[in-house]
Design a protein around this motif. Structure first.
Motif, PDB file in Angstrom:
ATOM      1  N   LEU A 100      -5.588  -0.737  -6.911  1.00 37.46           N
ATOM      2  CA  LEU A 100      -6.340   0.316  -7.225  1.00 37.46           C
ATOM      3  C   LEU A 100      -6.261   1.486  -6.023  1.00 37.46           C
ATOM      4  CD1 LEU A 100      -9.910   0.483  -6.821  1.00 37.46           C
ATOM      5  CD2 LEU A 100      -9.814  -0.262  -4.534  1.00 37.46           C
ATOM      6  N   GLN A 101      -6.431   2.594  -6.937  1.00 35.08           N
ATOM      7  CA  GLN A 101      -6.481   4.046  -5.857  1.00 35.08           C
ATOM      8  C   GLN A 101      -7.600   4.746  -5.755  1.00 35.08           C
ATOM      9  OE1 GLN A 101      -4.120   6.252  -9.062  1.00 35.08           O
ATOM     10  NE2 GLN A 101      -2.773   6.601  -8.414  1.00 35.08           N
ATOM     11  N   VAL A 102      -7.802   5.031  -4.596  1.00 36.22           N
ATOM     12  CA  VAL A 102      -8.551   5.763  -3.565  1.00 36.22           C
ATOM     13  C   VAL A 102      -8.508   6.688  -3.223  1.00 36.22           C
ATOM     14  CG1 VAL A 102     -11.152   5.130  -2.340  1.00 36.22           C
ATOM     15  CG2 VAL A 102      -9.790   3.410  -3.372  1.00 36.22           C
ATOM     16  N   ALA A 103      -9.477   7.960  -3.271  1.00 37.46           N
ATOM     17  CA  ALA A 103      -9.146   9.119  -2.829  1.00 37.46           C
ATOM     18  C   ALA A 103     -10.022   9.666  -2.441  1.00 37.46           C
ATOM     19  CB  ALA A 103      -8.121  10.178  -4.506  1.00 37.46           C
ATOM     20  N   VAL A 104      -9.771  11.054  -2.004  1.00 39.32           N
ATOM     21  CA  VAL A 104     -10.268  11.980  -1.577  1.00 39.32           C
ATOM     22  C   VAL A 104     -10.180  13.268  -0.791  1.00 39.32           C
ATOM     23  CG1 VAL A 104     -11.928  11.261  -0.183  1.00 39.32           C
ATOM     24  CG2 VAL A 104     -10.072  11.773   1.093  1.00 39.32           C
ATOM     25  N   GLU A 105     -10.896  14.307  -1.769  1.00 38.56           N
ATOM     26  CA  GLU A 105     -10.457  15.634  -1.846  1.00 38.56           C
ATOM     27  C   GLU A 105     -10.096  16.406  -0.411  1.00 38.56           C
ATOM     28  OE1 GLU A 105     -10.645  20.129  -1.822  1.00 38.56           O
ATOM     29  OE2 GLU A 105     -12.523  18.539  -1.823  1.00 38.56           O
ATOM     30  N   VAL A 106      -9.055  17.280  -0.287  1.00 38.02           N
ATOM     31  CA  VAL A 106      -8.822  17.274   1.783  1.00 38.02           C
ATOM     32  C   VAL A 106      -8.485  19.112   0.738  1.00 38.02           C
ATOM     33  CG1 VAL A 106      -8.326  15.155   2.342  1.00 38.02           C
ATOM     34  CG2 VAL A 106      -6.187  16.385   0.792  1.00 38.02           C
ATOM     35  N   THR A 158       0.599  -1.746  -0.278  1.00 33.91           N
ATOM     36  CA  THR A 158       0.576   0.267   0.271  1.00 33.91           C
ATOM     37  C   THR A 158       0.757   1.041  -0.349  1.00 33.91           C
ATOM     38  OG1 THR A 158       0.092   0.405   2.473  1.00 33.91           O
ATOM     39  CG2 THR A 158      -1.836  -0.971   1.505  1.00 33.91           C
ATOM     40  N   ASP A 159       0.022   2.104  -0.308  1.00 32.08           N
ATOM     41  CA  ASP A 159       0.707   3.681  -0.156  1.00 32.08           C
ATOM     42  C   ASP A 159      -0.398   4.941  -0.286  1.00 32.08           C
ATOM     43  OD1 ASP A 159       2.903   5.841  -0.792  1.00 32.08           O
ATOM     44  OD2 ASP A 159       1.390   6.055  -3.214  1.00 32.08           O
ATOM     45  N   VAL A 160       0.285   5.737   1.367  1.00 26.99           N
ATOM     46  CA  VAL A 160      -0.532   6.634   0.565  1.00 26.99           C
ATOM     47  C   VAL A 160       0.029   8.017   0.146  1.00 26.99           C
ATOM     48  CG1 VAL A 160      -1.460   8.650   2.842  1.00 26.99           C
ATOM     49  CG2 VAL A 160      -1.837   5.761   3.104  1.00 26.99           C
ATOM     50  N   THR A 161      -0.204   8.776   0.275  1.00 30.81           N
ATOM     51  CA  THR A 161      -0.123  10.188  -0.539  1.00 30.81           C
ATOM     52  C   THR A 161      -0.904  11.232  -1.230  1.00 30.81           C
ATOM     53  OG1 THR A 161       1.767  11.231  -1.905  1.00 30.81           O
ATOM     54  CG2 THR A 161       0.359   9.145  -3.254  1.00 30.81           C
ATOM     55  N   GLU A 183      -6.638  20.688  -7.134  1.00 27.93           N
ATOM     56  CA  GLU A 183      -7.085  20.862  -5.624  1.00 27.93           C
ATOM     57  C   GLU A 183      -6.253  18.985  -4.640  1.00 27.93           C
ATOM     58  OE1 GLU A 183      -9.822  21.906  -4.891  1.00 27.93           O
ATOM     59  OE2 GLU A 183     -10.700  22.914  -6.072  1.00 27.93           O
ATOM     60  N   SER A 184      -5.894  19.604  -3.380  1.00 26.39           N
ATOM     61  CA  SER A 184      -5.589  18.531  -3.294  1.00 26.39           C
ATOM     62  C   SER A 184      -5.830  17.218  -2.712  1.00 26.39           C
ATOM     63  CB  SER A 184      -4.775  19.430  -1.423  1.00 26.39           C
ATOM     64  OG  SER A 184      -4.089  18.337  -1.155  1.00 26.39           O
ATOM     65  N   TYR A 185      -5.523  16.595  -2.994  1.00 29.10           N
ATOM     66  CA  TYR A 185      -6.282  14.712  -2.776  1.00 29.10           C
ATOM     67  C   TYR A 185      -5.639  14.281  -2.055  1.00 29.10           C
ATOM     68  CZ  TYR A 185     -10.349  15.357  -5.968  1.00 29.10           C
ATOM     69  OH  TYR A 185     -11.223  16.067  -6.462  1.00 29.10           O
ATOM     70  N   ARG A 186      -5.985  13.168  -0.670  1.00 26.07           N
ATOM     71  CA  ARG A 186      -4.762  12.468  -0.221  1.00 26.07           C
ATOM     72  C   ARG A 186      -5.732  11.223  -0.723  1.00 26.07           C
ATOM     73  NH1 ARG A 186      -2.070  12.105   4.174  1.00 26.07           N
ATOM     74  NH2 ARG A 186      -1.775  10.722   5.324  1.00 26.07           N
ATOM     75  N   ILE A 187      -4.336   9.911  -1.910  1.00 25.64           N
ATOM     76  CA  ILE A 187      -4.773   8.472  -2.209  1.00 25.64           C
ATOM     77  C   ILE A 187      -3.783   7.960  -1.665  1.00 25.64           C
ATOM     78  CG2 ILE A 187      -4.094   7.775  -4.678  1.00 25.64           C
ATOM     79  CD1 ILE A 187      -3.324  10.940  -5.833  1.00 25.64           C
ATOM     80  N   LEU A 188      -4.871   6.628  -1.688  1.00 20.29           N
ATOM     81  CA  LEU A 188      -4.034   5.538  -1.266  1.00 20.29           C
ATOM     82  C   LEU A 188      -4.460   4.495  -2.115  1.00 20.29           C
ATOM     83  CD1 LEU A 188      -4.178   3.235   1.215  1.00 20.29           C
ATOM     84  CD2 LEU A 188      -6.337   2.460   1.153  1.00 20.29           C
ATOM     85  N   THR A 189      -3.515   4.080  -2.419  1.00 23.50           N
ATOM     86  CA  THR A 189      -2.829   2.990  -3.849  1.00 23.50           C
ATOM     87  C   THR A 189      -2.900   1.649  -2.914  1.00 23.50           C
ATOM     88  OG1 THR A 189      -1.894   4.638  -4.901  1.00 23.50           O
ATOM     89  CG2 THR A 189      -1.612   2.343  -5.346  1.00 23.50           C
TER      90      THR A 189
END
Length: 172
Positions: free
Chosen positions: A155-161, A130-133, A140-146
């Motif tokens: 799978l990349q999942v993200a939300v705007e932060v 996994t990786d979080v960045t 827009e700034s996004y926090r992304i979990l891969t």
């Protein structure tokens, strides 16, 4: 003209007043340092807690998507708990094949960046990586979990932060 005794008393009084001033300044300095340290520690703890909550939400969304539950892409992810609930965030997701081919999930127009780390996870062993960045996407700034997919790829999942960063900046 002052006598030696009067002059000595004046010097002692001046030194006593000077010592009081020094103690007062020393205590004020210690109080300011303690207040600044407590503020810094409080800010750090709050920021860490907020990002842990976001990461937990991302992990839950990734697990749901891995299990075929695509409704997480249409149902906004709640921010906060109970009465402190803030505005909702939409989850953005995409699948990255081992060769780097991107397949968007859901109807979002946001396309997440594919980094070298993302490609390494997509091409690597099927589980556990996994990786979080945090990255800027379309301003827009996004926090992304891969996360690595069991069937291969990532799978990349993200939300705007952006709002979270504004709140933390206001706290600082």
């Amino acid at each position: 003209m002052r006598s030696a005794r009067a002059l000595g008393a004046a010097v002692r009084e001046h030194l006593r007043a000077n010592l009081r001033t020094r103690f007062a300044l020393a205590f004020a300095t210690v109080a300011a340092v303690v207040a600044a340290t407590v503020g810094l520690l409080s800010y750090s703890a709050a920021a860490e807690r907020i990002y842990q909550e976001i990461d937990t939400s991302l992990q839950s969304a990734a697990t749901a998507l891995q299990n075929g539950q695509t409704e997480v892409l249409t149902t906004p992810a709640p921010q906060g708990r109970g009465l402190r609930r803030g505005p909702s965030r939409s989850v953005v997701a995409q699948v990255v094949a081992p060769d780097g081919t991107v397949t968007p999930l859901g109807a979002s127009a946001v396309r997440l960046p594919v980094t070298g780390t993302t490609l390494a996870i997509a091409a690597g062993p099927a589980t556990g990586r996994t990786d979080v960045t945090e990255m800027d996407v379309d301003g827009e700034s996004y926090r992304i979990l891969t996360v690595a997919r069991p069937e291969g790829g990532a799978l990349q999942v993200a939300v705007e932060v952006e709002d979270t960063e504004h709140v933390l900046a206001d706290m600082a």
